[in-house]
Structure formats: C-alpha cells, structure tokens
Design an enzyme around this catalytic site. Structure first.
Site, PDB file in Angstrom:
ATOM      1  N   CYS A   1      27.554  79.240  54.934  1.00 31.95           N
ATOM      2  CA  CYS A   1      28.053  77.740  54.649  1.00 31.95           C
ATOM      3  C   CYS A   1      27.824  76.861  55.905  1.00 31.95           C
ATOM      4  O   CYS A   1      26.955  77.037  56.409  1.00 31.95           O
ATOM      5  CB  CYS A   1      29.724  77.620  54.347  1.00 31.95           C
ATOM      6  SG  CYS A   1      30.476  76.464  53.949  1.00 31.95           S
TER       7      CYS A   1
ATOM      8  N   ASP B   1      38.919  78.642  56.908  1.00 30.86           N
ATOM      9  CA  ASP B   1      39.760  77.423  56.515  1.00 30.86           C
ATOM     10  C   ASP B   1      41.031  77.782  56.866  1.00 30.86           C
ATOM     11  O   ASP B   1      41.937  77.047  57.241  1.00 30.86           O
ATOM     12  CB  ASP B   1      39.541  77.086  55.045  1.00 30.86           C
ATOM     13  CG  ASP B   1      38.150  76.386  54.912  1.00 30.86           C
ATOM     14  OD1 ASP B   1      36.894  77.032  55.111  1.00 30.86           O
ATOM     15  OD2 ASP B   1      38.305  75.099  54.813  1.00 30.86           O
TER      16      ASP B   1
HETATM   17  C1  RUB Z   1      33.521  74.729  54.824  1.00 29.57           C
HETATM   18  C2  RUB Z   1      33.733  75.840  55.194  1.00 29.57           C
HETATM   19  C3  RUB Z   1      33.746  76.264  56.540  1.00 29.57           C
HETATM   20  C4  RUB Z   1      35.069  76.079  57.109  1.00 29.57           C
HETATM   21  C5  RUB Z   1      35.117  76.287  58.785  1.00 29.57           C
HETATM   22  O1  RUB Z   1      33.920  74.466  53.356  1.00 29.57           O
HETATM   23  O2  RUB Z   1      34.195  76.978  54.577  1.00 29.57           O
HETATM   24  O3  RUB Z   1      33.298  77.516  57.012  1.00 29.57           O
HETATM   25  O4  RUB Z   1      35.931  75.047  56.802  1.00 29.57           O
HETATM   26  O5  RUB Z   1      34.328  75.088  59.303  1.00 29.57           O
HETATM   27  P1  RUB Z   1      33.668  73.025  52.958  1.00 29.57           P
HETATM   28  P2  RUB Z   1      34.613  74.412  60.704  1.00 29.57           P
HETATM   29  O6  RUB Z   1      32.278  72.674  53.032  1.00 29.57           O
HETATM   30  O7  RUB Z   1      34.107  73.113  51.483  1.00 29.57           O
HETATM   31  O8  RUB Z   1      34.773  72.138  53.507  1.00 29.57           O
HETATM   32  O9  RUB Z   1      34.226  75.527  61.805  1.00 29.57           O
HETATM   33  O10 RUB Z   1      33.530  73.327  60.833  1.00 29.57           O
HETATM   34  O11 RUB Z   1      35.938  73.856  60.920  1.00 29.57           O
END
Ligand code: RUB
Length: 309
Positions: free
Chosen positions: A127, A196
């Site tokens: 992701c 998350d």
């Molecule tokens: C994004 C996702 C990321 C986490 C952490 O999902 O799963 O791995 O949110 O991101 P979506 P960060 O695109 O559905 O929001 O490290 O930037 O907080």
C-alpha cells in the site's frame, strides 16, 4: 457548520486525503481552523458545535483509530475550559500540537527504523504508508544500497503513489501486482508496512492484503516490521471494542455491467494481521514487540483509563 469540516470529511471519505497519519492530521487541523473561525462567543454553544464537528469528521472513515485519537487529542481541553476564549484557544493549540507531534513521530520512526536496514537488503512494502516510506527513504539517504518491491494494492492502486514517492527519494523500486507477493517474498529480507490501528493485544489492522504479506514473510523467514506512531494504538480495544473494517463500494472493484446480475462483490478495505506474525513495531518511542503494546497504552492513558470502558 463551517465548510472546512464538511470539506475535510468529504476529502477523507473520497480518499482525496488518505493514509492513517494524514487523515488524523487533517481532522485535527480542520477542528483547529473551525475553532479559529468561530464567532459565537458562547461556551456551551461552542462545546456542542465542536462535538458535532468531531462526529462529522469521525464518520468519514471508520477503521483508522488515528483519526479518533487525533480528534480526541484536539478536543480534550473543552471539558474543563472555564470560558469560551479558553476553550477556543485549547482546541486551536491542541489541534496544531497534535499535527506537529504527528509529523515529528514519522521522522523519528524513520530514524529508528532505518537502523534495521542493512546495505544489500531487499525489502517489500504494501500500500502507501508515509511511516514505512520514511524508514526506507532514510536508509537510502544514509547511503545504504537496497532494493524495494512495492505492491500495487488493488483496487485503489496506492502502490503507484509508493513507487513515485520512493523513486523521488532515489530508491531502487519495483512495482509488483498483489498476487506476486508469495513469488517475490523468497528474495525479500525485510517487510515494512504502516498501520491504521494496533489493538491492545498487538494485532495490526492495515490495508487489505497485509495479512497475506505477513504470512508469506513468516513462511519465507523475512522480518515483518510495522511502522506505527503510538496514536495508532487503540485504547478502546483494551475494553473489548473491536475495530470496524471498512467496506467500500463495489464500483471500486468492477465496472457496471461487467459481471452477471446476482453475482456479489465483497470489498473489504483493511484486514487484521495477528500479533504472532509481527516481529517488530517501530514507533516514535522505540522498537517494541506486539506484547509491549498494552503496557504503552496503560502508561499513555494514565488515570483516564477508567473513563474508557
Ligand atoms: C492506507 C494504509 C496505510 C496506513 C498507514 O490505506 O493502509 O498503510 O494508513 O499509512 P488507505 P501512514 O489508502 O485506504 O487510507 O503510515 O501514512 O499513516
């Protein structure tokens, strides 16, 4: 209600602002901006409007506890404030402080996590996590010679963002489709993903497919690292609350008319990786095992632990 709240909530819902850290900062800063523009000098009215604004923001995406923690950190001074001015100042200061500390946490995680990476390592990420990307980019900035595989992350294809981010940081990065994870994992030394939400038992909730990446990593003896600011720890899970896994519209998966009527589509956006697949959780407080999460939650909550049940 001020436009800033509705537009921030709709940007989060429509994924114009996405990623757990970014949505938390956006929520906190939107509340601070709303408070700054607030003109009715009435404490009770202000409290009630801020509560409504908080609920609107919290309704925008259900899974990432970062948003809940960001909003709650911003409004925590409301209860004890003795005047409208004090309440407004508290919301403005706390919202800005949360956003600033959140940025600093990502930078600290980058410095701490980069030490896990050795020159010659092959990595994988899934992701688009700013915390995980920060770790990888910092290792390259230190001159380490590494290769990274980034998953496409269907259906939103956040992997395209990731390869852009990593490429800009000078990283040797290869995009793979999600179903290539098991094939490629045999070449991988370490995995870095974001979070998350992390539960009190140390399980990880992150983008759908993360648990498959973790299982493949375990099977191939690759180290599985989660990069997570501690405001992604969910204190409510200590008292039995479970994390709602967002399901999004099926249009994100199939085009209209592409499949026969009556065929169902299931589009969960996040999944749960059990703690036993996680080697390290890299936080701004240091690297910890999933088993240490509960203790950190207790310490951070202090006496307010008794208000959460
Ligand atoms: C994004 C996702 C990321 C986490 C952490 O999902 O799963 O791995 O949110 O991101 P979506 P960060 O695109 O559905 O929001 O490290 O930037 O907080």
């Amino acid at each position: 209600m001020n436009d800033i709240i509705f537009s921030t909530a709709s940007d989060i819902r429509d994924m114009k602002v996405r990623g757990a850290g970014r949505i938390a900062r956006a929520g906190a800063l939107a509340l601070a901006a709303y408070a700054e523009a607030y003109t009715v000098r009435d404490l009770e009215q202000f409290r009630s409007d801020i509560r409504k604004a908080s609920d609107t923001l919290l309704d925008s995406r259900p899974t990432a506890v970062s948003l809940w923690n960001g909003v709650h950190a911003t409004v925590r001074g409301l209860k004890d404030a003795e005047s409208f001015e004090a309440a407004r100042e508290a919301v403005i200061a706390d919202g800005r402080r949360f956003a600033e500390e959140s940025e600093k946490a990502v930078q600290r995680i980058a410095r701490i996590g980069s030490k896990r990476i050795k020159s010659g390592d092959t990595l994988m990420t899934h992701c688009n996590s700013s915390a995980a990307i920060g770790v990888i980019a910092e290792a390259v900035r230190q001159g380490k010679d590494i290769k990274v595989y980034a998953t496409e992350s269907r259906p939103w294809r956040q992997g395209i963002l990731t390869v852009n981010d990593l490429s800009k940081a000078g990283v040797d990065v290869t995009l793979i489709i999600d179903s290539a994870v098991r094939t490629v994992m045999s070449r991988v030394d370490r995995v870095f993903v974001g979070a998350d939400t992390i539960t009190s038992s140390g399980s990880l909730i992150n983008k759908i497919g993360t648990s498959q990446v973790a299982m493949a990593a375990r099977e191939c003896r690759a180290e599985f690292n989660v990069c997570s600011e501690t405001y992604k720890f969910s204190p409510k899970t200590m008292f039995g609350d479970t994390v709602t896994i967002e399901e999004r519209n099926i249009d994100e998966v199939v085009r209209p008319g592409e499949i026969p009527e009556g065929v169902k589509v299931f589009n969960p956006v996040f999944d749960t990786t059990p703690a036993r697949y996680i080697d390290n959780i890299i936080t701004e407080l240091g690297i910890m095992s999933p088993g240490a999460v509960y203790g950190v939650m207790v310490r951070q909550l202090g006496d307010s632990i008794f208000n959460l049940e």
